[in-house]
Design an enzyme around this catalytic site. Structure first.
Site, PDB file in Angstrom:
ATOM      1  NE  ARG A 152      16.256  53.575  17.986  1.00 33.51           N
ATOM      2  CZ  ARG A 152      15.082  53.259  17.493  1.00 33.51           C
ATOM      3  NH1 ARG A 152      13.985  53.666  18.098  1.00 33.51           N
ATOM      4  NH2 ARG A 152      14.989  52.539  16.404  1.00 33.51           N
ATOM      5  CG  ASP A 182      22.036  58.896  10.125  1.00 29.84           C
ATOM      6  OD1 ASP A 182      22.299  57.811  10.656  1.00 29.84           O
ATOM      7  OD2 ASP A 182      21.943  59.055   8.898  1.00 29.84           O
TER       8      ASP A 182
HETATM    9  O1  CP3 Z   1      29.227  56.593  15.106  1.00 35.42           O
HETATM   10  C1  CP3 Z   1      28.424  57.007  15.961  1.00 35.42           C
HETATM   11  O2  CP3 Z   1      28.264  56.449  17.066  1.00 35.42           O
HETATM   12  C2  CP3 Z   1      27.707  58.302  15.712  1.00 35.42           C
HETATM   13  C3  CP3 Z   1      26.399  58.234  15.164  1.00 35.42           C
HETATM   14  C4  CP3 Z   1      26.205  57.812  13.718  1.00 35.42           C
HETATM   15  C5  CP3 Z   1      25.027  57.155  13.300  1.00 35.42           C
HETATM   16  N1  CP3 Z   1      25.062  57.061  11.931  1.00 35.42           N
HETATM   17  C6  CP3 Z   1      23.938  56.712  14.176  1.00 35.42           C
HETATM   18  C7  CP3 Z   1      22.960  55.734  13.674  1.00 35.42           C
HETATM   19  C8  CP3 Z   1      26.992  58.019  12.594  1.00 35.42           C
HETATM   20  C9  CP3 Z   1      28.380  58.627  12.472  1.00 35.42           C
HETATM   21  C10 CP3 Z   1      26.245  57.558  11.464  1.00 35.42           C
HETATM   22  C11 CP3 Z   1      26.722  57.671  10.076  1.00 35.42           C
HETATM   23  C12 CP3 Z   1      25.954  57.051   9.005  1.00 35.42           C
HETATM   24  N2  CP3 Z   1      24.602  56.969   8.869  1.00 35.42           N
HETATM   25  C13 CP3 Z   1      26.531  56.515   7.838  1.00 35.42           C
HETATM   26  C14 CP3 Z   1      27.995  56.506   7.514  1.00 35.42           C
HETATM   27  C15 CP3 Z   1      28.712  55.441   8.246  1.00 35.42           C
HETATM   28  C16 CP3 Z   1      28.456  54.058   7.765  1.00 35.42           C
HETATM   29  O3  CP3 Z   1      27.991  53.257   8.584  1.00 35.42           O
HETATM   30  O4  CP3 Z   1      28.721  53.802   6.592  1.00 35.42           O
HETATM   31  C17 CP3 Z   1      25.488  56.043   7.028  1.00 35.42           C
HETATM   32  C18 CP3 Z   1      25.633  55.369   5.680  1.00 35.42           C
HETATM   33  C19 CP3 Z   1      24.275  56.357   7.676  1.00 35.42           C
HETATM   34  C20 CP3 Z   1      22.899  56.120   7.202  1.00 35.42           C
HETATM   35  C21 CP3 Z   1      22.150  55.222   8.096  1.00 35.42           C
HETATM   36  N3  CP3 Z   1      21.716  55.551   9.354  1.00 35.42           N
HETATM   37  C22 CP3 Z   1      21.749  53.885   7.848  1.00 35.42           C
HETATM   38  C23 CP3 Z   1      22.053  53.128   6.569  1.00 35.42           C
HETATM   39  C24 CP3 Z   1      21.070  53.434   8.984  1.00 35.42           C
HETATM   40  C25 CP3 Z   1      20.364  52.128   9.188  1.00 35.42           C
HETATM   41  C26 CP3 Z   1      21.415  51.120   9.514  1.00 35.42           C
HETATM   42  C27 CP3 Z   1      20.950  50.045  10.404  1.00 35.42           C
HETATM   43  O5  CP3 Z   1      21.867  49.299  10.810  1.00 35.42           O
HETATM   44  O6  CP3 Z   1      19.762  49.916  10.721  1.00 35.42           O
HETATM   45  C28 CP3 Z   1      21.086  54.475   9.932  1.00 35.42           C
HETATM   46  C29 CP3 Z   1      20.498  54.427  11.292  1.00 35.42           C
HETATM   47  C30 CP3 Z   1      21.421  54.709  12.426  1.00 35.42           C
HETATM   48  N4  CP3 Z   1      22.321  55.733  12.467  1.00 35.42           N
HETATM   49  C31 CP3 Z   1      21.448  54.014  13.675  1.00 35.42           C
HETATM   50  C32 CP3 Z   1      22.415  54.663  14.465  1.00 35.42           C
HETATM   51  C33 CP3 Z   1      22.784  54.357  15.881  1.00 35.42           C
HETATM   52  C34 CP3 Z   1      20.558  52.855  14.088  1.00 35.42           C
HETATM   53  C35 CP3 Z   1      19.335  53.533  14.599  1.00 35.42           C
HETATM   54  C36 CP3 Z   1      18.458  52.728  15.463  1.00 35.42           C
HETATM   55  O7  CP3 Z   1      17.616  51.983  14.934  1.00 35.42           O
HETATM   56  O8  CP3 Z   1      18.543  52.887  16.686  1.00 35.42           O
END
Ligand code: CP3
Length: 342
Positions: free
Chosen positions: A37, A72
């Protein structure tokens, strides 16, 4: 495939020990992920199949019994016409949130090849390398609608619910469009090689049972009844869903996700013995000393009672501050404690 205990548990077949994977298992708690990242943005990782495949495989060295595709739930929104970014520290930001009938009418019901081909390519690449099953996924219509309408994360879901109550026809059209895109996308993920599918309805627990039945259930069923005919297990996941479990089960899913607020045995009784269940350790337990984490994991296993059809997981995504060593220790603990005699 060298290890199929996850798929066996989804089908409620006997297993040598309880399978484990963790939501958000590929992510910021791992140094390998943080290192990538520093060079690439989150969306860049998702859109580059070589990198997305690499990230998907990072957590497998910890002993996970399944891989979840690195992607995502929000990715389909962009080709549908709702561009977004991940703002630092704030989570997703939708550039032009959907506010009304005109906004819904502008959304395109795309084919997955138009704008999501990179996800399908990642699946095809992973299938050549993996020794554990690959879980594909998508967001459920309500959870996706909430991001589209609120423009990002939300506490009260006020704009979403207001649209739903005030303009039920517009709401219905929005949910129908999302459900159809998700249905097509999941079907293509299975065709590309996904061994199981998870539908994330992360925020649906915000709704009362009667509102779920009136405004959401049929749209989830539109997706799940079709994907169940693809021949792969389908995991139906939500949080804060104690009051919705029977309705979620009716909407579909061969495996129902439970969070930590619902005791696993009570949740399983609600969804019925003809479904498998997945869950349900509180993710914050992994921040505690490992003996404490073990005792919580032990309770989850006791509530599952050694019955066929339990997949061990967290009740929601792993937190970025989680120590990797605790994750690995809990996986080993679950495998060891649940080992069945040959
Ligand atoms: O589970 C896994 O390892 C697979 C990858 C995955 C991600 N997001 C990667 C991610 C999966 C299955 C998701 C699903 C997802 N994304 C959901 C449903 C699951 C849940 O947690 O309720 C939702 C609501 C999202 C939307 C989303 N994506 C949000 C709200 C955020 C920000 C959250 C945060 O903590 O900053 C993301 C970003 C995200 N998706 C990251 C990852 C690894 C963090 C990205 C980063 O900054 O590196």
């Amino acid at each position: 495939m060298r290890n199929d205990r996850f798929l066996r548990a989804c089908r409620r077949e006997p297993v040598d020990s309880t399978p484990v994977w963790m939501m958000r298992q590929a992510g910021r708690y791992m140094a390998e992920y943080r290192a990538l990242r520093t060079k690439y943005g989150m969306l860049e990782l998702c859109r580059t199949p070589e990198l997305a495949a690499q990230v998907t495989m990072q957590p497998l060295r910890l002993g996970m019994d399944a891989a979840i595709l690195f992607a995502d739930i929000l990715l389909p929104l962009e080709p549908m016409g709702a561009a977004f970014d991940f703002a630092k520290g704030e989570g997703p930001v939708i550039h032009a949130p959907v506010a009304d009938r005109a906004g819904v009418d502008r959304l395109r019901v795309i084919e997955p090849e138009d704008g999501l081909g990179y996800v399908l390519e990642t699946i095809r690449m992973l299938k050549k390398e993996l020794e554990v099953p690959l879980i594909g996924f998508a967001g459920a219509p309500f959870t996706l609608a909430s991001y589209l309408v609120e423009g990002g994360k939300s506490v009260h879901f006020a704009k979403t619910k207001r649209l739903m109550y005030e303009h039920p026809e517009t709401w219905n059209d929005l949910m129908s469009k999302l459900a159809e895109v998700v249905r097509r996308f999941l079907r293509k993920q299975v065709e590309a090689g996904a061994d199981a599918i998870q539908l994330f309805d992360s925020w649906v627990g915000q709704l009362s049972l009667s509102d779920y039945r009136a405004y959401v259930e049929r749209h989830v069923a539109h997706v799940l009844k079709d994907i169940e005919t693809c021949g792969v297990p389908v995991i139906h996941f939500g949080t804060g869903t104690y009051h919705l479990l029977e309705a979620q089960r009716d909407a579909g899913g061969t495996v129902i996700g439970l969070d930590w607020r619902t005791p696993l045995d009570e949740g399983w009784a609600k969804v019925g013995a003809d479904r498998a269940v997945q869950g349900n350790l509180d993710p914050t337990v992994l921040l505690a000393p490992r003996e404490i984490a073990f005792s919580h994991a032990q309770r989850v296993l006791e509530q599952a009672g050694g019955r066929s059809g339990h997949i061990f997981n967290l009740g929601h995504g792993i937190l970025p501050e989680t120590p990797v060593a605790t994750v690995q220790a809990v996986i080993d603990f679950v495998h060891r404690t649940s080992a069945r005699p040959e």
